[in-house]
Design an enzyme around this catalytic site. Sequence first.
Site, PDB file in Angstrom:
ATOM      1  N   TYR A 288       1.017  -1.131  -0.018  1.00  0.00           N
ATOM      2  CA  TYR A 288      -0.007  -0.066  -0.026  1.00  0.00           C
ATOM      3  C   TYR A 288       0.946   1.386  -0.164  1.00  0.00           C
ATOM      4  O   TYR A 288       1.200   1.513   1.055  1.00  0.00           O
ATOM      5  CB  TYR A 288      -0.892   0.015   1.108  1.00  0.00           C
ATOM      6  CG  TYR A 288      -1.933   0.948   1.063  1.00  0.00           C
ATOM      7  CD1 TYR A 288      -3.463   0.512   0.743  1.00  0.00           C
ATOM      8  CD2 TYR A 288      -1.905   2.439   1.621  1.00  0.00           C
ATOM      9  CE1 TYR A 288      -4.347   1.460   0.539  1.00  0.00           C
ATOM     10  CE2 TYR A 288      -2.900   3.110   1.476  1.00  0.00           C
ATOM     11  CZ  TYR A 288      -4.203   2.690   1.278  1.00  0.00           C
ATOM     12  OH  TYR A 288      -5.194   3.642   0.934  1.00  0.00           O
ATOM     13  N   TYR A 338      -4.462   6.269  -7.406  1.00  0.00           N
ATOM     14  CA  TYR A 338      -4.858   5.781  -5.951  1.00  0.00           C
ATOM     15  C   TYR A 338      -6.241   5.267  -5.976  1.00  0.00           C
ATOM     16  O   TYR A 338      -7.110   5.867  -6.422  1.00  0.00           O
ATOM     17  CB  TYR A 338      -4.804   7.303  -5.090  1.00  0.00           C
ATOM     18  CG  TYR A 338      -4.924   6.978  -3.673  1.00  0.00           C
ATOM     19  CD1 TYR A 338      -3.991   6.107  -3.113  1.00  0.00           C
ATOM     20  CD2 TYR A 338      -6.068   7.420  -2.798  1.00  0.00           C
ATOM     21  CE1 TYR A 338      -4.385   5.877  -1.614  1.00  0.00           C
ATOM     22  CE2 TYR A 338      -6.030   7.228  -1.708  1.00  0.00           C
ATOM     23  CZ  TYR A 338      -5.230   6.309  -1.128  1.00  0.00           C
ATOM     24  OH  TYR A 338      -5.521   6.210   0.386  1.00  0.00           O
TER      25      TYR A 338
END
Length: 351
Positions: A288, A338
Amino acid sequence: MGNLKDKYCIVGVGETEYSKNSGRTTRAMAVEAIKKAMADTGLSPSDVDGMMSYQNNDSTFSLIVSGDLGIRLNFFMDVVGGGSSTEAMIVLAMGAIEVGMCKTVVIFRSMNGYSEVRIGGTGVRAAAPVRGQDLATRPYGMTSAGQSFAPTFMRYMYDYGVTSEQVAHVKVAHSKHASQNPKALYKERVTVEEVLSSRWIVKPLHLLDCCVETDNATALIVTSAERARDLRQRPIYVMGVAGRVSKPRTDFHFVHGPVSRVAGYYAKDIVFGMAGIGPEDVDLTGSYDAFTFTTLLQLEEYGFCKKGEGGAYVSSGIIELGGTRPNNTSGGHLCEGYTHGMNMVIENVRQ
């Protein structure tokens, strides 16, 4: 959960384009992404009876999207969350199927994360009244994830001697991967020097240390291994999964030690325990990468290198294509777009 190893599969994935101005509603984008995921696996609306989504009050609910698609649901759930919600939804979908609530579950995330509701301290969020848990952060200048994490990153550099030059290699590697990805929002390769010369956001984060806020929708489909055998794509078996695992304290990252510990420290035992493997058995990782630093800390906590050695690890070439263990091979949040974690799972499914 150990007895669920390889009993469930991800059988289809779908995405809209990654952009800074979709010009569409989250509802329309969710429908497109789910349609693509269903086409990927060869399913029709009558084959899907479960749906799950996650959002931060910035998206469209499952019942609305399922109605647009002609899907009647036996099970649905919409939750507030980001980060590892993708993985949490996968395990919840497995559980729902396991107890007979449904047979096949679509999971989606749809967000106008640049043109409408941005994660940082600008746009709609910045204009919202200060209330609830924001009373403990926004009045003191902590309006974004970068501002919240900065003290942790600074202390980590102090404790272990990791440099900005080393950390910049995360962005360099992910930009190389994105340059070969037609759907990446940012395809231009960058150098360590370009990362370090980009403007400060909040020390030690430069602009190019931060992820790319994006408009997009993403989706994936989970079903049993038995049903997966008859579908279009080679099924991707889930060996182990954990999601929404937390640290002891998440609002102020610097008040509970060790300061630079992230939730992967706790999640690794769940995931590797279920799967029956260790870090040494993994050939590819998906981290992440909200920031370059988060990738580095996660790789440490999951055991791919020792604590404090993340700077040397990411700057050694290991995480690049052609290296021993490539990371975020589509470009990830730093370059592709994102998605609150969904695109790393999608990329690993494709790999």
